[in-house]
Design an enzyme around this catalytic site. Structure first.
Site, PDB file in Angstrom:
ATOM      1  CE  LYS A  80      -3.915   2.149   2.405  1.00 37.42           C
ATOM      2  NZ  LYS A  80      -4.917   2.024   3.485  1.00 37.42           N
TER       3      LYS A  80
ATOM      4  CB  SER B 113      -7.476   4.521   2.244  1.00 36.94           C
ATOM      5  OG  SER B 113      -6.962   3.745   3.320  1.00 36.94           O
TER       6      SER B 113
ATOM      7  CB  SER C 169      -8.853   2.094   5.011  1.00 32.72           C
ATOM      8  OG  SER C 169      -9.267   3.446   5.012  1.00 32.72           O
TER       9      SER C 169
END
Length: 471
Positions: free
Chosen positions: A82, A157, A181
């Site tokens: 990520k 996210s 997220s």
């Protein structure tokens, strides 16, 4: 090359094939690079891809295995981190123009553990700006699209991670979760995402090691693969004093589904009117309740009292964002998206008393959940209040006819659980009439992550059975 290994093969089986030398790490990487070349140009899930360094990493993995080195649990698996997790020597932008060319010198602890487990770094996965919001877009790389319908959001996210997983670009993915997220993009993309118990996946470095709303965690296409990655991410570290003491290896064994007969389930589509829910999401959660009852579970509508959770989350989020980004916003007022800037500024007027009340509320919420789970095994509710929405919007304007005034309003079903500290997992269970994925959120008591995975595996099997019956 083993003809049996494809990008759709479970991650645990891919890793076993590499260890058994049925497929090389280089060959496995090539399979995934082919899929990335096919799907990533449209979906925009993986960013900062470096094929040359990835191939060098795969070759090193093959040499290590040939030399007789003991392989780690992720040995040879392609991995894209990520883009909010620092990877030494790799561009890490946090989705912000302020860090568009940033290259860290050190790994985050999560990255350190995944690399030590033998994964082959290939790049990063796209994120919203500073991971703020459950829709993945930014001014550095653009928007990540849903692999099931590229006109729709992949969530956020960890939207790049969930999209890459669902599209077969990577076998596993890491993420992080403050307000949903890990869970929201898993639901939107039809994969599995776990927000672990607070302290299960330690963080380092950290601007505030006492901050308790955000956590890293795993994403995968199956619950069993989720446990494999959790076994690498979890475990204590002397740099993270609040880490739970259980070793990561406690999660490494294959997950055996928990018996559903007699399982004590509290189920709600809206936590007693705490939030609005789209009808198609409500229908999937209700279908899960029906299926659980049919499998012998004791399903009731009893829910915990989460009064004060909304105010608690919003106060702590604004306080955290202002502390972390306030000075940068003051210096670069035009370099933040408007919704994030507003969230940062909301923290400017907070007093010490406001933050103290938020923590008092969080203490009360944790106690209520402890009591709730004395006579309930799990709580089942929506992951997201809506199915994937059009990708050209920042957030849904309404939910079931109710206006949403901010980018946080439609995320209550996830963030109300955040401030309880309990583990929560998103498991695919159904779809909308248009075929868009919808997951259910399963919550267990703090610390019961392994048990939660066992229940999730049983629900995963139940969902597959229900899908076959529907066809």
């Amino acid at each position: 090359m083993s003809a049996d290994v494809t990008v759709a093969t479970p991650a645990r089986a891919q890793a076993a094939a590499v260890r058994a030398k049925e497929i090389s790490a280089r060959e496995l990487l090539d399979l995934h690079l082919e899929r990335i070349a096919l799907r990533n140009p449209r979906l925009n899930a993986i960013v900062s891809l470096d094929e040359d360094r990835a191939r060098a990493g795969a070759e090193a993995a093959d040499r290590a295995l040939a030399s007789g080195a003991e392989p780690g649990p992720l040995h040879g698996l392609p991995f894209a981190f990520k883009d909010t997790h620092a990877v030494a020597g790799w561009r890490t932008t946090y989705g912000s123009p302020l860090f568009a060319e940033h290259v860290p010198d050190t790994d985050d602890l999560l990255v350190e553990r995944v690399r030590a487990a033998g994964a082959v770094t290939i790049g990063k996965t796209n994120v919203p700006e500073f991971a703020a919001g459950s829709h993945t877009f930014n001014r550095v790389f653009g928007t990540t699209l849903n692999p099931h319908d590229p006109t729709r959001s992949a969530g956020g996210s960890s939207g790049g991670a969930a999209c890459a997983l669902a599209a077969g670009m990577v076998p596993l993915a890491d993420g992080s979760d403050m307000g949903g997220s890990l869970r929201n993009p898993a639901s939107f993309c039809g994969v599995v995402g776990l927000r672990p118990s607070w302290g299960r996946v330690p963080e380092w470095p950290s601007a505030n090691m006492w901050e308790t709303t955000a956590t890293g965690g795993p994403m995968a296409r199956t619950v069993d693969d989720l446990a494999l990655l959790l076994s690498v991410l979890a475990g204590p570290d002397p740099r993270a004093p609040h880490a739970l003491g259980d070793p990561g290896s406690a999660f490494g064994a294959p997950v055996v589904p928990a018996p559903l007969t007699g399982l004590r389930v509290g189920l709600s589509t809206d936590l007693g009117g705490a939030f609005a829910v789209d009808r198609s999401v409500r229908a999937v959660v209700e279908a899960a309740g029906t299926a659980l009852t049919g499998a012998g579970a004791a399903v009731t509508g009893e829910i915990p009292d989460l009064t004060g959770a909304d105010e608690c989350f919003r106060t702590l989020r604004a306080w955290h964002f202002q502390a972390r980004f306030g000075l940068q916003l003051a210096v670069h007022p035009t370099e933040f998206k408007a919704s994030l800037a507003a969230n940062i500024r909301a923290g400017e007027s907070l007093t010490g008393a406001d933050v103290a009340v938020a923590y008092q509320r969080r203490t009360t919420l944790a106690q209520r959940m402890r009591e709730y789970f004395t006579d309930h095994d799990v709580l089942v509710l929506p992951v997201s209040q809506v199915p994937p929405f059009p990708a050209d919007r920042e957030f849904p304007d309404t939910v079931d006819g109710m206006p949403m005034d901010s980018y946080l309003d439609w995320m209550r079903s996830a963030y109300l659980i955040t401030v309880t500290g309990c583990p929560a997992v998103s498991v695919p269970f159904g779809s909308t009439p248009e075929g868009l994925p919808v997951g259910v959120q399963i919550v267990a008591r703090h610390g019961a992550d392994r048990y939660l995975l066992e229940v999730a595996a049983a629900v995963e099997t139940l969902a597959k059975s229900a899908s076959r019956m529907a066809v």
